[in-house]
Design a protein around this motif. Sequence first.
Motif, PDB file in Angstrom:
ATOM      1  N   ALA A 179      55.914  37.609  -1.386  1.00 33.83           N
ATOM      2  CA  ALA A 179      54.628  37.407  -2.218  1.00 33.83           C
ATOM      3  C   ALA A 179      54.128  38.920  -3.087  1.00 33.83           C
ATOM      4  N   LEU A 180      54.442  39.844  -2.627  1.00 35.96           N
ATOM      5  CA  LEU A 180      54.490  41.265  -3.620  1.00 35.96           C
ATOM      6  C   LEU A 180      55.402  41.168  -4.796  1.00 35.96           C
ATOM      7  N   VAL A 181      55.942  41.486  -4.224  1.00 38.53           N
ATOM      8  CA  VAL A 181      56.813  41.479  -5.633  1.00 38.53           C
ATOM      9  C   VAL A 181      56.934  40.825  -6.855  1.00 38.53           C
ATOM     10  N   ALA A 182      57.095  39.205  -6.588  1.00 35.29           N
ATOM     11  CA  ALA A 182      56.569  37.532  -7.824  1.00 35.29           C
ATOM     12  C   ALA A 182      55.572  37.941  -7.656  1.00 35.29           C
ATOM     13  N   TYR A 183      54.005  38.563  -7.413  1.00 38.64           N
ATOM     14  CA  TYR A 183      52.964  39.196  -8.332  1.00 38.64           C
ATOM     15  C   TYR A 183      53.417  40.713  -8.577  1.00 38.64           C
ATOM     16  N   VAL A 184      54.013  41.157  -8.677  1.00 39.22           N
ATOM     17  CA  VAL A 184      54.316  42.033  -9.808  1.00 39.22           C
ATOM     18  C   VAL A 184      55.572  42.087 -10.918  1.00 39.22           C
ATOM     19  N   PHE A 185      55.853  41.050 -10.671  1.00 40.60           N
ATOM     20  CA  PHE A 185      57.148  40.684 -11.748  1.00 40.60           C
ATOM     21  C   PHE A 185      56.202  39.724 -12.926  1.00 40.60           C
ATOM     22  N   ILE A 186      55.363  39.346 -12.221  1.00 43.07           N
ATOM     23  CA  ILE A 186      54.282  37.920 -13.375  1.00 43.07           C
ATOM     24  C   ILE A 186      53.367  39.577 -13.771  1.00 43.07           C
ATOM     25  N   ALA A 187      52.824  39.399 -13.142  1.00 44.03           N
ATOM     26  CA  ALA A 187      51.833  40.673 -13.560  1.00 44.03           C
ATOM     27  C   ALA A 187      51.738  40.926 -14.526  1.00 44.03           C
TER      28      ALA A 187
END
Length: 238
Positions: A33-41
Motif C-alpha cells: 500500500a505504501l509503495v503504491a501510494y508513493v508512486f501515485i502521490a
Amino acid sequence: MTENSTMTFETETLQKHMVKCFIWMFVGLAVTALVAYVFIATGAISEIMFQATYASGMSLSLVMLLPLFLQLGVVIYLTSRLEKMSVMTSKVLFIVYSIVTGFTFSFLPAIYGLDNMFLAFGFTAVLFGSLAVIGGTMKLDLTKYSSLIFGALITLVIISVVGIFLNIGTLDMIICYAGLFIFLIITAYDVQKIKRNYEYARSSSEALEKLSIYGALELYLDFINIFLYVLRILGKKK
C-alpha cells in the motif's frame, strides 16, 4: 511436566506461530500500500507509463506484465528454495515481492478509480477475515482436498486465459465470481495448512521462522487475489 501442561504449551506456541504469519502478511500489505501510494502521490507512475509507452515504444500491457513476471519469479524462487535459504533471505524476498506488487497496484486507480479500490479493500478485509476464522476453527480438514482445490485453481487459470481471447462480458463476470469463491476456500485451506506445517516443524525454531514467512506469503496472495476479483466485480458494476 503433565500432559495437560504440555498441550497448553503446544497450543500457545501454535497460536504464536499463527500470529507471526498474520503479522508478516500485514507487513507485506502495508509495504504494498505504501509503495503504491508513493508512486501515485508523486506522479512517478504517470512518468513511468509515459516513458514506457511513448519514449520506449512499449505498450502499457507489456509494462504491466514485466512486474508480474518478476512477482512470479520471486514466488517460485521463494517456495522452491525455502528449505535451503536463510531466514533473512526469505524475509527480504517477501518484502521485495510486496514492493513489486505495490508498483503493479499503482496502475489500478487509473483503471478502477480510488473509490472502488477503497470499497474493494473493505469487502476483502471482511471476506478474508471471515474465512481465516472459519479455516482456523472448522473441524473439516480441507488439506485432504488439496488435489481438488489445486485442480479448481488450474481450471480457473485456463478459463481466465481463454476468457481474455473471447472477451465475453458474461463469461468474465462468471470467472470473477468463481475466482472469488475459489480463493475464499483457499484462504481457509491455507490457514489449516499453516497449522499442519507447524506440526511437522515445531521442533525447529529456524524452520518455524521460515514457515512463518511462507505462510504469510500464501495468506498475502490470498488477500491480494480476493481483492483483485472484488475490484473487478465492482468495476464492472460501476
